[in-house]
Design a protein around this motif. Structure first.
Motif, PDB file in Angstrom:
ATOM      1  N   THR A  73       0.867  -1.158  -0.042  1.00  0.00           N
ATOM      2  CA  THR A  73       0.106  -0.055   0.099  1.00  0.00           C
ATOM      3  C   THR A  73       0.952   1.256   0.050  1.00  0.00           C
ATOM      4  O   THR A  73       0.394   2.389   0.377  1.00  0.00           O
ATOM      5  CB  THR A  73      -0.910   0.076   1.098  1.00  0.00           C
ATOM      6  N   ASP A  74       2.193   1.155  -0.132  1.00  0.00           N
ATOM      7  CA  ASP A  74       2.921   2.157  -0.511  1.00  0.00           C
ATOM      8  C   ASP A  74       2.888   2.933  -1.850  1.00  0.00           C
ATOM      9  O   ASP A  74       2.548   2.250  -2.796  1.00  0.00           O
ATOM     10  CB  ASP A  74       4.581   1.809  -0.157  1.00  0.00           C
ATOM     11  N   GLN A  75       2.952   4.280  -1.750  1.00  0.00           N
ATOM     12  CA  GLN A  75       2.878   5.011  -2.983  1.00  0.00           C
ATOM     13  C   GLN A  75       4.073   6.008  -3.554  1.00  0.00           C
ATOM     14  O   GLN A  75       4.124   6.373  -4.558  1.00  0.00           O
ATOM     15  CB  GLN A  75       1.665   5.957  -3.087  1.00  0.00           C
ATOM     16  N   THR A  76       5.222   5.756  -2.663  1.00  0.00           N
ATOM     17  CA  THR A  76       6.431   6.447  -2.762  1.00  0.00           C
ATOM     18  C   THR A  76       6.879   6.333  -4.205  1.00  0.00           C
ATOM     19  O   THR A  76       7.393   7.071  -4.978  1.00  0.00           O
ATOM     20  CB  THR A  76       7.421   6.378  -1.930  1.00  0.00           C
ATOM     21  N   TRP A  77       6.897   5.151  -4.626  1.00  0.00           N
ATOM     22  CA  TRP A  77       7.608   4.423  -5.960  1.00  0.00           C
ATOM     23  C   TRP A  77       6.552   4.969  -6.985  1.00  0.00           C
ATOM     24  O   TRP A  77       7.052   5.518  -8.245  1.00  0.00           O
ATOM     25  CB  TRP A  77       7.696   2.986  -6.006  1.00  0.00           C
ATOM     26  N   LEU A  78       5.028   4.883  -6.804  1.00  0.00           N
ATOM     27  CA  LEU A  78       4.042   5.347  -7.889  1.00  0.00           C
ATOM     28  C   LEU A  78       4.460   6.713  -8.189  1.00  0.00           C
ATOM     29  O   LEU A  78       4.130   7.279  -9.246  1.00  0.00           O
ATOM     30  CB  LEU A  78       2.870   4.888  -7.289  1.00  0.00           C
ATOM     31  N   LEU A  79       4.511   7.516  -7.112  1.00  0.00           N
ATOM     32  CA  LEU A  79       4.487   8.921  -6.966  1.00  0.00           C
ATOM     33  C   LEU A  79       5.621   9.522  -7.963  1.00  0.00           C
ATOM     34  O   LEU A  79       5.685  10.458  -8.908  1.00  0.00           O
ATOM     35  CB  LEU A  79       4.386   9.732  -5.825  1.00  0.00           C
ATOM     36  N   ALA A  80       6.823   8.659  -7.795  1.00  0.00           N
ATOM     37  CA  ALA A  80       8.055   8.957  -8.450  1.00  0.00           C
ATOM     38  C   ALA A  80       7.939   8.530 -10.037  1.00  0.00           C
ATOM     39  O   ALA A  80       8.336   9.315 -10.859  1.00  0.00           O
ATOM     40  CB  ALA A  80       9.388   8.378  -7.830  1.00  0.00           C
ATOM     41  N   ALA A  81       7.262   7.488 -10.110  1.00  0.00           N
ATOM     42  CA  ALA A  81       7.129   7.120 -11.529  1.00  0.00           C
ATOM     43  C   ALA A  81       6.092   8.141 -12.299  1.00  0.00           C
ATOM     44  O   ALA A  81       6.406   8.329 -13.575  1.00  0.00           O
ATOM     45  CB  ALA A  81       6.461   5.686 -11.501  1.00  0.00           C
ATOM     46  N   LEU A  82       4.975   8.571 -11.706  1.00  0.00           N
ATOM     47  CA  LEU A  82       4.252   9.467 -12.305  1.00  0.00           C
ATOM     48  C   LEU A  82       4.854  10.956 -12.411  1.00  0.00           C
ATOM     49  O   LEU A  82       4.449  11.449 -13.796  1.00  0.00           O
ATOM     50  CB  LEU A  82       2.951   9.786 -11.460  1.00  0.00           C
ATOM     51  N   GLU A  83       5.541  11.247 -11.762  1.00  0.00           N
ATOM     52  CA  GLU A  83       6.252  12.499 -11.997  1.00  0.00           C
ATOM     53  C   GLU A  83       7.261  12.260 -13.039  1.00  0.00           C
ATOM     54  O   GLU A  83       7.665  13.272 -13.906  1.00  0.00           O
ATOM     55  CB  GLU A  83       7.214  12.924 -10.664  1.00  0.00           C
ATOM     56  N   ALA A  84       8.091  11.154 -13.149  1.00  0.00           N
ATOM     57  CA  ALA A  84       8.800  10.989 -14.273  1.00  0.00           C
ATOM     58  C   ALA A  84       8.241  10.737 -15.488  1.00  0.00           C
ATOM     59  O   ALA A  84       8.898  11.416 -16.723  1.00  0.00           O
ATOM     60  CB  ALA A  84       9.849   9.792 -14.217  1.00  0.00           C
ATOM     61  N   LEU A  85       7.217  10.223 -15.609  1.00  0.00           N
ATOM     62  CA  LEU A  85       6.573   9.889 -16.921  1.00  0.00           C
ATOM     63  C   LEU A  85       5.566  11.127 -17.360  1.00  0.00           C
ATOM     64  O   LEU A  85       5.538  11.152 -18.625  1.00  0.00           O
ATOM     65  CB  LEU A  85       5.470   8.855 -16.822  1.00  0.00           C
ATOM     66  N   GLY A  86       5.039  11.837 -16.577  1.00  0.00           N
ATOM     67  CA  GLY A  86       4.409  12.891 -17.000  1.00  0.00           C
ATOM     68  C   GLY A  86       2.961  12.715 -17.020  1.00  0.00           C
ATOM     69  O   GLY A  86       2.342  11.770 -16.639  1.00  0.00           O
ATOM     70  N   GLY A  87       2.341  13.965 -17.164  1.00  0.00           N
ATOM     71  CA  GLY A  87       0.637  14.198 -16.892  1.00  0.00           C
ATOM     72  C   GLY A  87      -0.137  13.201 -17.703  1.00  0.00           C
ATOM     73  O   GLY A  87      -1.594  13.172 -17.585  1.00  0.00           O
TER      74      GLY A  87
END
Length: 272
Positions: A73-87
Motif C-alpha cells: 500500500t506504499d505510493q512512494t514509488w508510484l508518485l516518483a514514476a508518475l512525476e517522471a512519466l508526465g501528466g
C-alpha cells in the motif's frame, strides 16, 4: 473489410489514421524502492527505461501505472514514476483501510485515479470492506475501483458489485467459467481490461466480441508489461487481434478513447 497493414509496431486499416494508444495496465518495478514478497514471489526489476524500450514503436500516448501485490500500500514509488512519466500517465494504487481524506486528495492531485483490490493474490478477502472502501474513494475523489480476480469467484457477490458506481475488471476476468459473471457486470456498467491475453484461460477473441456487443466503450487495452507471472507476456500481435476481432472503430475505442475518458489524465507531456 479493408486490408490491415502495420504501422509503428501495431495495426490499422488502410483508410484510418492512427491516433496512438493509452496503455491502461502497466507495472513499473523500480530497484530504488523496496518490494514485498507475495506468496514468496519477488519480480525482476522493470524500470521506466525498460518500459519505454518495450513499447517503442507502439505510439503510446499515456497509460495507467498499476500497483502490484509486491508493492503493498506504499505510493512512494508510484508518485516518483508518475512525476517522471508526465501528466499523460495516471496511477492505480492499493490503500490501507485507514487512509485519510487528506491523503486521498494528495494522491488525486498527483495523478492517481483508481484504487486496486487484488483478490487474486490474497488481498481484500472481505468483500464488504472492499465495497465500502470503493464507495468512499469514489465519493471523496471520484476514483473508480479495479478488481483483480477470477470472475467466477465474484459470482456470489454480483448484486453488491453491480451497485458500485464505477468499476474495472482486470485481464478479461481470467477464466471462461467467469464469463457469465463478467458479462453481467459489463451490463451493469463495468469496464474490462483487454490485457493479459497470455495469462487467461478463455477464448480471447470471443470474449472481446461478447463484451463489445454489450458495450464497445467498456474495453480498455493494456500491455500488462512486464507480465509478471504470466505464462506469455504482451506481444505486438495482441493489438492486431483487437483490430481483427472488433473492427477498426471499436478497436481504437479500446486502444485509446475509452481509457482516456475513464482515467482523466492531466494531459502534460509524457516521456514515453
Amino acid at each position: 473489410m479493408a486490408e490491415v497493414i502495420p504501422f509503428n509496431g501495431h495495426y490499422r486499416h488502410d483508410h484510418r489514421e492512427p491516433h496512438g494508444c493509452f496503455d491502461a495496465h502497466l507495472h513499473i518495478i523500480d530497484p530504488d524502492f523496496p518490494l514485498i514478497a507475495n506468496q514468496g514471489y519477488r519480480p525482476a526489476f522493470f524500470t521506466i527505461e525498460d518500459y519505454q524500450k518495450a513499447v517503442r514503436g507502439l505510439d503510446v500516448r499515456g497509460g495507467a501505472v498499476v500497483s502490484g501485490s509486491f508493492q503493498g500500500t506504499d505510493q512512494t514509488w508510484l508518485l516518483a514514476a508518475l512525476e517522471a512519466l508526465g501528466g499523460d500517465f495516471v496511477g492505480v494504487t492499493q490503500l490501507p483501510d485507514e487512509v485519510s481524506n487528506k491523503r486521498l486528495l494528495e494522491l488525486d492531485e498527483a495523478g492517481v485515479r483508481a484504487i486496486r483490490f487484488n483478490l487474486r493474490r490474497g488481498g481484500h478477502q472481505d468483500i464488504g470492506a472492499m465495497i465500502r472502501q470503493a464507495r468512499r474513494v469514489f465519493d471523496e475523489v471520484g476514483w473508480h475501483c479495479e478488481i483483480y480476480a477470477d470472475a467466477r469467484e465474484l459470482a456470489p457477490h454480483l448484486t453488491l458489485l453491480r451497485a458500485l458506481p464505477s468499476m474495472v475488471i482486470d485481464h478479461l476476468g481470467l477464466s471462461q467459467e467467469g464469463l457469465p459473471t463478467l458479462l453481467a457486470l459489463v451490463e451493469a456498467g463495468a469496464h474490462v481490461k483487454a490485457t493479459g491475453f497470455g495469462r487467461v484461460s478463455m477464448n480471447v477473441p470471443a470474449t472481446l466480441a461478447a463484451i463489445a456487443d454489450i458495450n464497445p466503450h467498456a474495453l480498455l487495452f493494456g500491455t500488462d508489461l512486464p507480465g509478471t507471472r504470466a505464462p506469455r507476456p504482451f506481444r505486438d500481435s495482441d493489438i492486431e487481434l483487437l483490430h481483427n476481432t472488433l473492427g477498426d472503430a471499436h478497436a481504437m475505442l479500446a486502444l485509446h478513447d475509452n481509457a482516456v475518458a475513464l482515467y482523466r489524465p492531466r494531459g502534460s507531456d509524457s516521456v514515453a
